[in-house]
Design an enzyme around this catalytic site. Structure first.
Site, PDB file in Angstrom:
ATOM      1  N   LYS A   1      -0.555   6.201   7.903  1.00 27.47           N
ATOM      2  CA  LYS A   1       0.148   6.377   6.628  1.00 27.47           C
ATOM      3  C   LYS A   1      -0.837   6.481   5.472  1.00 27.47           C
ATOM      4  CE  LYS A   1       1.125   2.891   4.345  1.00 27.47           C
ATOM      5  NZ  LYS A   1       1.507   1.572   3.820  1.00 27.47           N
TER       6      LYS A   1
ATOM      7  N   LYS B   1      -6.947   1.601  -3.413  1.00 23.55           N
ATOM      8  CA  LYS B   1      -6.669   1.171  -2.041  1.00 23.55           C
ATOM      9  C   LYS B   1      -6.781   2.346  -1.069  1.00 23.55           C
ATOM     10  CE  LYS B   1      -5.436  -1.324   1.479  1.00 23.55           C
ATOM     11  NZ  LYS B   1      -4.218  -2.084   1.620  1.00 23.55           N
TER      12      LYS B   1
ATOM     13  N   SER C   1       0.872  -1.189   0.000  1.00 23.07           N
ATOM     14  CA  SER C   1       0.000   0.000   0.000  1.00 23.07           C
ATOM     15  C   SER C   1       0.898   1.224   0.000  1.00 23.07           C
ATOM     16  CB  SER C   1      -0.898  -0.005   1.243  1.00 23.07           C
ATOM     17  OG  SER C   1      -1.785  -1.091   1.218  1.00 23.07           O
TER      18      SER C   1
END
Length: 297
Positions: free
Chosen positions: A239, A171, A96
């Protein structure tokens, strides 16, 4: 059967690589911490001394590491995948990471004759072990189709999102929803406790109707039990929400709710709880409300 190399044996990398091994693919693995490969090696996987060495013996190389910096390093760095991958080897990055980094890595791979897909996943380690992940894929359509049999060993849902970087973009959107939903579930449980409700009643009633969410169904019971073992860490959620907010800034899209959820995650990190599951945000909300979520049953 295609030879697969797998780089990154964290919480998700281990069950995914095991699925591929059990499906009959010759598997070569590498991880910075060699001990994490012990069980896979016992099950028949080969160990490589570097990411470069993985690429030397593989038809498909899959990377699944922590962030953009790690992906760039294991793919493009010294002793990285591109140092040894021959033209025609397929690179799949399941990390990711930021979409712009995905596109940058794909361009460097393409210059060496290596097609790349960005293919991050959604689902917990248990879901990965069952081969029921959601996988969102960006990159050349023909390469996606060529890799479909591999993806189908891992996923219950495959979504082709477009060119390179679009899998990682999808994502971010997915995790924006997840991050906000976990935060909303935590807020609801803290409010219920403060108001005198049994938090378990919130979990039960939200299992039907419009308030039903996967976040409450999967994280709610764990929050009530105060089980914050990581399925998706607060560090990783912070994040991803930060990267989503950067993307939103570039697109001129306001994300006020996601911004607030990220700030609570920042508090989690400041308290040294970043390695715990992202649902640990409940503890910050408890402190703000001077209450504690506990089932009365």
């Amino acid at each position: 059967m295609q030879r697969i190399g797998f780089i990154g044996l964290g919480l998700m990398g281990q069950p995914i690589s095991r699925r591929l091994l059990e499906a009959g693919h010759p598997l070569t693995v590498w991880n910075r911490t060699a001990d994490k490969a012990k069980d896979l090696r016992a099950a028949g996987a080969a160990w490589a001394p570097s990411a470069r060495a993985v690429a030397e013996t593989s038809d498909i190389v899959i990377t699944m590491v922590t962030d953009s910096t790690a992906s760039e390093e294991v793919i493009c760095g010294t002793s990285g995948v591109l140092e040894a991958a021959r033209p025609g080897v397929i690179l799949i990055d399941m990390s990711s990471i930021a979409p712009e980094m995905s596109r940058s890595i794909a361009a460097r791979a393409r210059a060496r004759g290596i097609p790349m897909l960005d293919a991050p996943v959604t689902g917990a380690p248990r879901v990965a072990a069952e081969g029921k992940l959601g996988i969102m894929v960006g990159g050349p359509r023909e390469i996606f189709e060529a890799c479909r049999p591999v993806f189908e060993k891992l996923a219950a849902k495959l979504v082709y999102a477009g060119g390179n970087g679009m899998g990682t973009t999808l994502k971010l959107v997915n995790n924006l929803i997840l991050g906000v939903a976990i935060h909303a579930a935590a807020e609801a449980l803290v409010l219920a406790a403060k108001a005198g409700l049994d938090p378990q009643s919130v979990i039960e009633i939200t299992s039907v109707g419009g308030a039903r969410t996967g976040a409450m169904e999967t994280r709610g019971p764990r929050m009530v039990r105060r089980d914050f073992t990581p399925h998706f860490s607060a560090n990783n959620m912070y994040k991803d929400l930060s990267t989503a907010l950067t993307l939103a800034e570039e697109c001129g899209v306001p994300l006020p709710v996601a911004s607030a959820a990220r700030e609570i995650l920042r508090a989690v990190k400041a308290q040294g709880k970043g390695d715990l599951d992202s649902c640990v945000v409940m503890t910050v909300l408890e402190a703000m409300a001077d209450t504690r979520v506990e089932s009365k049953r």
